[in-house]
Design an enzyme around this catalytic site. Structure first.
Site, short mmCIF file in Angstrom:
data_model
loop_
_atom_site.label_atom_id
_atom_site.label_comp_id
_atom_site.label_asym_id
_atom_site.label_seq_id
_atom_site.Cartn_x
_atom_site.Cartn_y
_atom_site.Cartn_z
N LYS A 157 0.85 -1.19 0.00
CA LYS A 157 0.00 0.00 0.00
C LYS A 157 0.89 1.24 0.00
O LYS A 157 1.79 1.35 0.83
CB LYS A 157 -0.91 0.02 1.24
CG LYS A 157 -1.99 -1.03 1.24
CD LYS A 157 -2.94 -0.84 2.41
CE LYS A 157 -3.76 0.42 2.27
NZ LYS A 157 -4.73 0.57 3.39
N ARG A 203 0.96 -5.46 3.44
CA ARG A 203 -0.23 -6.00 4.11
C ARG A 203 -0.48 -7.45 3.71
O ARG A 203 -0.28 -7.84 2.56
CB ARG A 203 -1.45 -5.13 3.75
CG ARG A 203 -2.72 -5.57 4.44
CD ARG A 203 -3.77 -4.48 4.38
NE ARG A 203 -4.42 -4.35 3.09
CZ ARG A 203 -5.43 -3.51 2.84
NH1 ARG A 203 -5.88 -2.72 3.80
NH2 ARG A 203 -5.98 -3.44 1.64
N ARG A 250 -13.73 -7.77 -2.29
CA ARG A 250 -14.69 -6.98 -1.53
C ARG A 250 -16.10 -7.15 -2.10
O ARG A 250 -16.27 -7.63 -3.22
CB ARG A 250 -14.29 -5.49 -1.60
CG ARG A 250 -12.83 -5.25 -1.22
CD ARG A 250 -12.22 -4.13 -2.06
NE ARG A 250 -10.75 -4.06 -1.88
CZ ARG A 250 -10.16 -3.37 -0.92
NH1 ARG A 250 -10.89 -2.66 -0.07
NH2 ARG A 250 -8.86 -3.37 -0.80
N ASP A 266 -16.89 -1.07 -0.67
CA ASP A 266 -15.54 -1.40 -1.14
C ASP A 266 -14.58 -1.64 0.02
O ASP A 266 -13.42 -2.00 -0.21
CB ASP A 266 -15.00 -0.31 -2.06
CG ASP A 266 -14.96 1.06 -1.40
OD1 ASP A 266 -16.03 1.56 -1.03
OD2 ASP A 266 -13.85 1.62 -1.23
N ASP A 321 -9.00 -2.20 5.57
CA ASP A 321 -8.96 -0.76 5.27
C ASP A 321 -9.18 0.10 6.51
O ASP A 321 -10.27 0.61 6.75
CB ASP A 321 -9.96 -0.41 4.16
CG ASP A 321 -9.53 -0.98 2.82
OD1 ASP A 321 -8.33 -1.28 2.65
OD2 ASP A 321 -10.38 -1.14 1.94
#
Length: 469
Positions: A104, A167, A174, A239, A249
């Site tokens: 990320k 991660r 999703r 999402d 997230d």
């Protein structure tokens, strides 16, 4: 170093993703490596160098790509989102199953929507701290394998140090991934995605309806666990809901200090859509979008399929409530069931709200007889405690042991997370490392870490959190 990376997602058609490599950074430095997680995955921690964690170098066998998806954001439909600053490197398999490895903050992708594809150090530190704390609390979550500083600045409201997070997740698929293909009328894509998710996450499912049931049950368990520790996700868009049942997230997330069911931290949640008490309802709302996406794959009459899907959604409460009750029974020292337990629990929560009692500290204090110090509203403790004491006197086990196992002493307090971020902006990462280390023992912290358990003073309170990408 293992070289058996796979990427089953890359074997789906190319309309599911865009292949690309991370954008190189100027001068990477290791911020932290999660050595226990690396070893669990069969990785040599020493191989997770600054070059690897920043995306400048790729591990053998990786097949990087950015996934496409859509989603509802605060109820508004966005037809094309996708990994705007993340790249899926590949998957590792083992006794633990299959795990994604993703970067990320690794640069621009086709889904960046005029963004720079980067992350600054604050959100990277926040996700590292909170996701690892959630894991230690026993809550399904993506995890942080490592973080690197980029040696470059990232422009937001000011210029901040850049960083990249590595991660790990059961997958990054999703609800919005299904919405993307459904909105395009791509039934073939929907079927491929469904088959992929069933094989990866729910092999016991035999079709779209049973898959929906499995996802709903996983979300019911997950949201109940969030509620049991006072966690507020803050941005429960479709999402941001993983079909695997993991927390994903970590943007404007926070743990409550003073308890109130309407608590909101996110600076962009002006209407309280994702307030603490609304999280089960929003899970159902998101699941309804998944159900709608799956309808074209359901056999038989469309009206009958819709009725069957609706029954799955209506069953969410019957899955969530027992999970919630079991968790909160344990928090007040109960392992058996009696008819008055729910009233006992909700009565305590109501008194906590009226007293503005700290959520974590109050439940932790039940074990040492000091909860009365937190339930300060006039007569509130005295009107609740006798019934509670009478109830736990009928417990066959050790109520204190039950409470100690259910009530963390340490959580990632908002002011402590902010303290670590502000220190990191200035180049001091010691508070970050200390917080990560301490939160690995939330139920039994070391004596030297007990200052991290204290609720914030009025001048330390964090009232708003930000996505801060």
């Amino acid at each position: 170093m293992r070289e058996d990376f796979d990427n089953s997602y890359a074997r789906l058609p190319d309309r599911f993703y865009s292949r690309l490599v991370p954008t190189a950074v100027a001068s990477p430095q290791v911020l932290r490596v999660n050595e226990p997680l690396a070893r669990e995955l069969g990785l040599d921690p020493s191989a997770l160098t600054a070059e690897v964690l920043s995306g400048n170098a790729l591990l053998p066998g990786t097949d990087p790509l950015a996934q496409v998806y859509a989603g509802h954001q605060f109820g508004g439909w966005v037809p094309r989102l996708g990994d705007g600053r993340a790249i899926l490197l590949g998957e590792i398999t083992g006794d633990f199953g299959r795990r994604d490895i993703q970067l990320k903050g690794s640069g621009i992708t086709p889904y960046s929507r005029n963004g720079d594809g980067r992350a600054w150090v604050g959100p990277v530190m926040r996700e590292y701290i909170v996701s690892e704390a959630m894991h230690a609390l026993g809550i399904p979550t993506t995890r942080a394998l490592g973080a690197a500083l980029t040696g470059e600045g990232v422009q937001r409201e000011r210029r901040y140090p850049g960083a990249v997070l590595t991660r790990v997740a059961a997958s990054h698929i999703r609800v919005g991934t299904f919405q993307y293909f459904a909105a395009r009328g791509d039934s073939a894509g929907l079927r491929l995605l469904l088959d992929h998710c069933i094989a990866r996450h729910y092999p016991q499912a035999d079709g779209p309806l049973s898959f929906l049931s499995e996802v709903a049950a996983a979300q019911a368990r997950l949201i109940a666990r969030w509620m049991s520790v006072g966690f507020i996700h803050g941005v429960m868009n479709t999402d941001n809901m993983a079909v695997s049942g993991e927390t994903i997230d970590y943007g404007p997330c926070a743990f409550m200090d003073a308890y109130h069911p309407r608590t909101v931290f996110s600076s962009i949640d002006q209407q309280g859509r994702y307030a603490f008490q609304e999280q089960p309802n929003m899970a159902v709302w998101n699941l309804a979008q998944l159900a709608t996406s799956l309808l074209p794959l359901m056999d038989g009459d469309p009206e009958h399929a819709a009725e069957e899907a609706t029954r799955v959604l209506e069953n969410f409460a019957t899955q969530f409530s027992p999970e919630w009750m079991q968790l909160f029974r344990a928090k007040i020292g109960l392992t058996t069931q009696e008819d008055g337990d729910e009233a006992l629990i909700t009565g305590l929560l109501a008194r906590m709200a009226s007293s503005q009692a700290d959520f974590t500290a109050t439940f932790s204090a039940l074990t040492n007889g000091k909860a009365r110090d937190h339930i300060t509203d006039n007569g509130a403790w005295a009107s609740w405690a006798p019934n509670w004491r009478a109830r736990i006197s009928r417990e066959p086990g050790d109520p204190k042991a039950t409470m100690r196992a259910a009530n963390p002493v340490l959580i990632p307090r908002n002011h402590r997370v902010e303290e670590a971020i502000q220190a990191g902006i200035g180049g001091d990462y010691a508070p970050f490392h200390r917080l990560v280390d301490a939160l690995a023992r939330p139920f039994d912290p070391l004596a030297d870490d007990l200052d991290l358990a204290a609720p914030p003073r009025p001048d330390e309170r964090v009232l708003r959190t930000f996505c801060g990408t």
